[in-house]
Design a protein around this motif. Structure first.
Motif, PDB file in Angstrom:
ATOM      1  N   PHE A 281       0.869  -1.177   0.000  1.00 52.14           N
ATOM      2  CA  PHE A 281       0.000   0.000   0.000  1.00 52.14           C
ATOM      3  C   PHE A 281       0.903   1.224   0.000  1.00 52.14           C
ATOM      4  CE2 PHE A 281       1.019  -0.756   4.396  1.00 52.14           C
ATOM      5  CZ  PHE A 281       1.087   0.499   4.982  1.00 52.14           C
ATOM      6  N   PHE A 282       0.306   2.390  -0.196  1.00 47.76           N
ATOM      7  CA  PHE A 282       1.103   3.614  -0.223  1.00 47.76           C
ATOM      8  C   PHE A 282       0.934   4.344   1.105  1.00 47.76           C
ATOM      9  CE2 PHE A 282       1.012   2.484  -4.597  1.00 47.76           C
ATOM     10  CZ  PHE A 282       2.190   2.994  -5.131  1.00 47.76           C
ATOM     11  N   GLY A 283       2.016   4.537   1.804  1.00 43.57           N
ATOM     12  CA  GLY A 283       1.952   5.186   3.110  1.00 43.57           C
ATOM     13  C   GLY A 283       3.064   6.199   3.295  1.00 43.57           C
ATOM     14  N   PHE A 284       2.969   6.943   4.399  1.00 44.64           N
ATOM     15  CA  PHE A 284       3.975   7.957   4.740  1.00 44.64           C
ATOM     16  C   PHE A 284       5.033   7.305   5.622  1.00 44.64           C
ATOM     17  CE2 PHE A 284      -0.123  10.181   4.314  1.00 44.64           C
ATOM     18  CZ  PHE A 284       0.189  11.098   3.309  1.00 44.64           C
ATOM     19  N   ARG A 285       6.233   7.149   5.085  1.00 42.67           N
ATOM     20  CA  ARG A 285       7.278   6.486   5.870  1.00 42.67           C
ATOM     21  C   ARG A 285       7.936   7.492   6.815  1.00 42.67           C
ATOM     22  NH1 ARG A 285       9.331   1.648   5.900  1.00 42.67           N
ATOM     23  NH2 ARG A 285       8.519   0.917   3.923  1.00 42.67           N
ATOM     24  N   ARG A 286       8.021   7.115   8.085  1.00 35.86           N
ATOM     25  CA  ARG A 286       8.632   7.986   9.098  1.00 35.86           C
ATOM     26  C   ARG A 286      10.119   7.661   9.235  1.00 35.86           C
ATOM     27  NH1 ARG A 286       4.655  11.293   8.560  1.00 35.86           N
ATOM     28  NH2 ARG A 286       2.628  10.394   9.074  1.00 35.86           N
ATOM     29  N   SER A 287      10.834   8.546   9.916  1.00 34.50           N
ATOM     30  CA  SER A 287      12.286   8.354  10.026  1.00 34.50           C
ATOM     31  C   SER A 287      12.624   7.096  10.825  1.00 34.50           C
ATOM     32  CB  SER A 287      12.926   9.572  10.681  1.00 34.50           C
ATOM     33  OG  SER A 287      12.385   9.754  11.973  1.00 34.50           O
ATOM     34  N   ASP A 288      11.692   6.637  11.675  1.00 35.73           N
ATOM     35  CA  ASP A 288      11.960   5.410  12.441  1.00 35.73           C
ATOM     36  C   ASP A 288      11.556   4.156  11.671  1.00 35.73           C
ATOM     37  OD1 ASP A 288       9.249   5.678  12.492  1.00 35.73           O
ATOM     38  OD2 ASP A 288       9.057   5.820  14.677  1.00 35.73           O
ATOM     39  N   GLY A 289      11.148   4.317  10.385  1.00 38.98           N
ATOM     40  CA  GLY A 289      10.816   3.156   9.564  1.00 38.98           C
ATOM     41  C   GLY A 289       9.339   2.797   9.595  1.00 38.98           C
TER      42      GLY A 289
END
Lengths: 101, 385
Positions: free
Chosen positions: B5-13
């Protein structure tokens, strides 16, 4: 309505099925290979016995005992608080000196 | 289910399905600042508190864990904590923990000079957060990065027959795909404890489940109450529920048949994948808060009578198997699976439609609760059912 499913059971072990529409005495219903005739009215969402359930025998829905028959339940009978007792009595939780003694 | 799916990846993965800017008070005294920000910036998620000070130790720890859990939720892109300054749950200490993982700030009304100055600092934070989040784009993520929670409310006779079993199938599919599924509302497990313990991963987890239910049982007993007193309720009985066990089994159907990996206190994140139990309250917004704090990105909510409730952090997908419910509250039901009861459709086909709705919501489509701005939040408490 005869082609539609009138009751729904969930597990091969179940001995009751849930009414998807109000059932009347004399209605034929089928679930899990049991073909039964309803003995007395069963309201929407209530349970009907798919087979004879002896007194003290487990009433089974979702493949699990939901209670114990406190009377003999005939096939096609309405299964509810008048003929089922709960298995939950809190005994498993009652510590010494607490409630449930 | 689709493999990605398409999601917002955060700096912690971790991966969010929403990119929220959150402004939350850490104590009731800061609520008016947060409320004002909410009026002026309707797209900013503003969360007020009913707690944050004058709590005993166990509740104080829970407030802190839940606020931190919500701040860490991957749907949150940026978070600003607003406190008074002298409260138990200090905004600065929460910010210090979040710092580095996402844009964050802490504002103290006493330190910065009052309401107006706190508002100015909040607005500066929002401007900075907007600029930073503008660069975050949706990217392909594996399904195993998803964590869902399952919940029921405003239930009727169709919940246990249609919507809960269908959600249970979806929960099992999530677990098979390597994701996380969370089942909350521990007071609803009484009567089905043997089934949950049988499904537990091992003896340690079995004992944890027993101990948590024992604690809740004892708390009721100290008030001279029994858990099964008036439960099932007269309304439940009129609807066909005969025993507490039947009610509990109908409720835990939402968790399917997967193995239970462990049980978590409110505000605690699951340390691994799979199905987890959450020891959290039954009041809908408090339960949803516990789920968001445990990291759920999405909540599957079954209802029979219908209910508008939503979460500030997680899209809440309402699933209804009752024709009456859908007719009564059409503007609150996201997935209509009434044909399971009315037209002989299978539970599996209901599950397929829930997955279809999940795909759309994960990709950004708003649920009814989001569209209507239902951002209900109640802090979970230690001593409630």
């Amino acid at each position: 309505m005869s082609t539609l499913r009138k009751v729904l059971a969930f597990d091969a072990l179940d001995n009751v099925a849930s009414a998807l529409e109000p059932l009347n005495a004399g209605d034929s219903v089928e679930a899990l290979g049991f073909k039964i005739v309803v003995r007395a009215a069963v309201p929407l969402g209530h349970k009907v016995a798919l087979r004879r359930i002896a007194q003290d025998e487990a009433v089974i829905k979702y493949g699990e005992a939901i209670g114990r028959a406190c009377l003999l339940v005939e096939e096609g009978e309405h299964v509810h608080v008048h003929n089922v007792k709960s298995l939950f009595d809190g005994a498993g939780y009652a510590s010494a000196g607490e409630i449930g003694a | 289910m689709n493999a990605s799916f398409f999601g917002f990846r955060r700096s912690d993965g971790e991966v969010g399905i929403r990119n929220h800017i959150v402004v939350m008070s850490t104590v009731t005294c800061a609520n008016r600042v947060v409320q004002r920000i909410g009026y002026d910036h309707p797209d900013v998620i503003c969360i007020e508190q009913s707690a944050g000070c004058m709590s005993l130790d166990d509740d104080r720890a829970m407030v802190r864990d839940v606020l931190l859990g919500i701040a860490r939720n991957p749907n949150v892109g940026a978070v600003c904590f607003v406190g008074l300054g002298c409260e138990q749950t200090q905004a600065k200490s929460l910010r210090d923990i979040i710092e580095g993982s996402k844009p964050t700030d802490a504002i103290s009304i006493q330190d910065c000079g009052g309401h107006d100055e706190a508002l100015t600092r909040c607005r500066a934070f929002i401007t900075r957060a907007r600029a930073e989040l503008a660069h975050v784009r949706r990217e392909p993520c594996p399904l195993s990065a998803l964590s869902i929670a399952t919940k029921c409310g405003g239930s009727d006779w169709t919940s246990a027959i249609a919507s809960n079993p269908a959600v249970g199938v979806v929960s099992d599919r999530m677990v098979e795909a390597g994701g996380i599924s969370l089942l909350g509302e521990s007071s609803g497990w009484f009567g089905a404890e043997q089934v949950l313990m049988r499904r537990a991963r091992g003896d340690t987890v079995r004992e944890q489940i027993r101990a948590i239910l024992q604690r809740r049982y004892d708390e009721a007993a100290h008030r001279g109450k029994r858990i099964d007193e008036g439960n099932p309720s007269p309304g439940n009985i009129a609807g066909g529920l005969t025993t507490l066990t039947e009610k509990a089994l109908g409720s835990i159907r939402k968790s399917g048949h997967s193995r239970i990996e462990g049980i978590l206190a409110a505000g605690v994140r699951p340390p691994g994948k799979g199905l987890w139990l959450l020891d959290n309250p039954s009041l809908d917004p408090a339960s949803l808060a516990g789920m968001a704090a445990a990291g759920a990105q999405l909540i599957l909510f079954t209802t029979g009578r219908g209910t508008p409730v939503g979460s500030p952090i997680c899209p809440v997908i309402k699933i209804c198997g009752s024709q009456e419910g859908v007719q009564r509250l059409p503007g609150h039901i996201d997935v209509d699976i009434t044909d399971i009861v009315a037209a002989g459709a299978t539970i599996e086909s209901g599950a397929d439609r829930i997955v279809q709705a999940m795909r759309a919501v994960v990709a950004g489509e708003l649920t009814h609760a989001e569209r209507l701005g239902y951002r209900d939040f109640v802090m979970p408490q230690v001593a409630v059912l």
